[in-house]
Write an enzyme that holds these catalytic residues in place. Structure first.
Site, short mmCIF file in Angstrom:
data_model
loop_
_atom_site.label_atom_id
_atom_site.label_comp_id
_atom_site.label_asym_id
_atom_site.label_seq_id
_atom_site.Cartn_x
_atom_site.Cartn_y
_atom_site.Cartn_z
N ARG A 1 41.56 8.34 10.97
CA ARG A 1 42.29 8.57 12.22
C ARG A 1 42.65 10.04 12.43
O ARG A 1 42.65 10.52 13.57
CB ARG A 1 43.56 7.71 12.23
CG ARG A 1 43.29 6.23 12.41
CD ARG A 1 44.49 5.38 12.03
NE ARG A 1 44.78 5.46 10.61
CZ ARG A 1 45.80 4.83 10.03
NH1 ARG A 1 46.63 4.11 10.76
NH2 ARG A 1 45.98 4.93 8.72
N TYR B 1 33.76 -8.52 4.00
CA TYR B 1 32.36 -8.62 4.40
C TYR B 1 31.62 -9.47 3.36
O TYR B 1 32.23 -9.99 2.44
CB TYR B 1 31.77 -7.22 4.56
CG TYR B 1 32.21 -6.51 5.83
CD1 TYR B 1 33.57 -6.35 6.13
CD2 TYR B 1 31.29 -6.00 6.73
CE1 TYR B 1 33.98 -5.72 7.28
CE2 TYR B 1 31.70 -5.35 7.89
CZ TYR B 1 33.05 -5.21 8.16
OH TYR B 1 33.45 -4.58 9.31
N GLN C 1 26.89 3.81 6.36
CA GLN C 1 27.56 2.66 5.73
C GLN C 1 26.66 1.45 5.92
O GLN C 1 26.43 0.99 7.03
CB GLN C 1 28.92 2.41 6.35
CG GLN C 1 29.69 1.31 5.63
CD GLN C 1 30.98 0.95 6.33
OE1 GLN C 1 30.98 0.25 7.33
NE2 GLN C 1 32.09 1.45 5.80
#
Length: 401
Positions: free
Chosen positions: A347, A170, A100
């Site tokens: 998760r 971001y 990423q």
């Protein structure tokens, strides 16, 4: 036509993956000196051995001021050997590896980094208690070149996929959000101008790497705050990116690391656990009503971005990755039936790194993550599942068993 098998091999641009499952980029908290460690390799090797087609390393900054804090990796000649070792370890399992790639912009902690943070427009930072400055033309030229340099290095390191981070407030996302971009120059105003940086970065990265690796982007289906990226804005951006033709797929995410992080992490809001990791003043602030409102609580539901993501699927022809609370085999199969090309899990794989193998082998039909989100504050000490660490041992299912 029948829906594709989520566990069958598939092409992502020029890269062949063994299946359509992707481990999401979730910060690992295992790079205390900003370099690849044995712990980071073990963290990604677990889901790779556990069956995922692609595991994503987060968060690889293109520049020192692009880190969220000083412990993150900046891709450079110095960090290249470690990244190459990480890629080799993942490839040995049969999985592919993504990086990423991004610049944190206003989500960067300038005090930690020792470098001032930048954003589309000037704003205060709740992280460093400093002012974030508006990115200049020189900054944007520098950052764009940094994406190119980072892409080149990750190809040399042996990475298979570059995921360009265009979400979560971001830097690129800050240009897209009307509330964060108040510019009156060629980078502000209508979406065509606010999206200039996103499109420019996608173009130069593709021009640099060609078909050596796949290039994807993470974009938002909704930021979850007033003045953020809405579903309509996200869809308009996606149309522009699709028309440009520089990307192999879009990963559909949501929420804002700066303004509303729990919009992405549905389920319980671990306010007390987060507060315990903070300095005294911040800890006190988080326990006030104002501080608690930062971590809003949204009920968990399986595939909670599906409804918004379906709007993208209906409008776009390019491959799409569905993210957001995917824990069940029937959800993965429904995603394939809906026309999504990949499913992205976070998760669920932190709780059970071998969940993909379990589902494929018929040992399980769903994951056992309880969505308590107590994993979130562990990013400061090594991201992990507290439930797993508490002692429940689950037999590991390896590929082929």
């Amino acid at each position: 036509m029948s829906a594709p098998d989520v566990f069958a091999p598939v092409d992502l641009g020029p890269v062949r993956l063994r299946n359509r499952t992707v481990k999401a980029a979730t910060f690992e908290g295992r790079t205390p000196h900003g370099e690849v460690t044995d712990e980071l390799i073990a963290y990604h090797r677990a889901p790779a051995e556990g069956g995922v087609g692609l595991t994503t390393v987060a968060y690889l900054a293109v520049a020192p001021d692009g880190r969220t804090h000083a412990e993150q990796i900046v891709v450079s000649e110095r960090t290249l050997p470690g990244l190459a070792r990480l890629a080799d370890e993942i490839h040995a399992t049969g999985a592919a590896i993504a990086g990423q790639v991004g610049h944190a912009g206003p989500v960067a902690n300038g005090r930690s980094n020792g470098v001032p943070a930048i954003a589309a427009s000037r704003m205060p930072s709740p992280l460093s208690m400093q002012m974030i400055r508006s990115a200049s033309e020189r900054d944007l030229t520098r950052v764009t070149k940094a994406y190119v340099d980072t892409a080149r290095l990750l190809v040399r390191a042996g990475f298979d996929v570059l995921e360009l981070h265009m979400a979560h407030s971001y830097l690129i996302s800050s240009f897209l959000a009307p509330a964060l971009n108040r510019r009156r120059d060629r980078w502000g105003g209508p979406l065509e101008r606010r999206a200039r940086l996103a499109r420019q970065v996608a173009r130069v990265v593709r021009e640099e790497v060609g078909d050596a690796v796949a290039v994807t982007a993470k974009i938002s289906v909704s930021d979850g705050f007033a003045g953020g990226v809405t579903t309509d804005i996200g869809l308009d951006l996606a149309r522009l990116l699709q028309g440009d033709g520089h990307l192999d797929a879009l990963q559909l995410s949501g929420g804002s690391s700066l303004m509303n992080p729990m919009y992405l992490f549905r389920g319980a809001a671990p306010v007390s656990e987060f507060a315990d990791t903070m300095p005294p003043l911040v800890r006190w602030g988080m326990r006030t009503p104002v501080g608690r409102s930062f971590l809003k609580e949204y009920p968990f539901e399986e595939a909670y971005f599906r409804e918004k993501a379906m709007e993208f699927r209906r409008e776009l022809a390019m491959p799409l990755m569905l993210l957001g609370g995917i824990n069940r085999l029937d959800t993965m199969q429904q995603a394939m039936a809906d026309g999504f090309d990949f499913v992205v899990m976070g998760r669920a794989l932190l709780r059970e790194p071998d969940l993909v193998n379990r589902l494929r082998a018929g040992v399980a039909r769903k994951g056992i993550c309880i969505h308590c989100n107590r994993c979130m504050p562990t990013i400061y000490s090594g991201t992990r599942c507290p439930e797993w660490a508490a002692g429940e041992i689950i037999p590991v299912v390896r590929r082929g068993e």
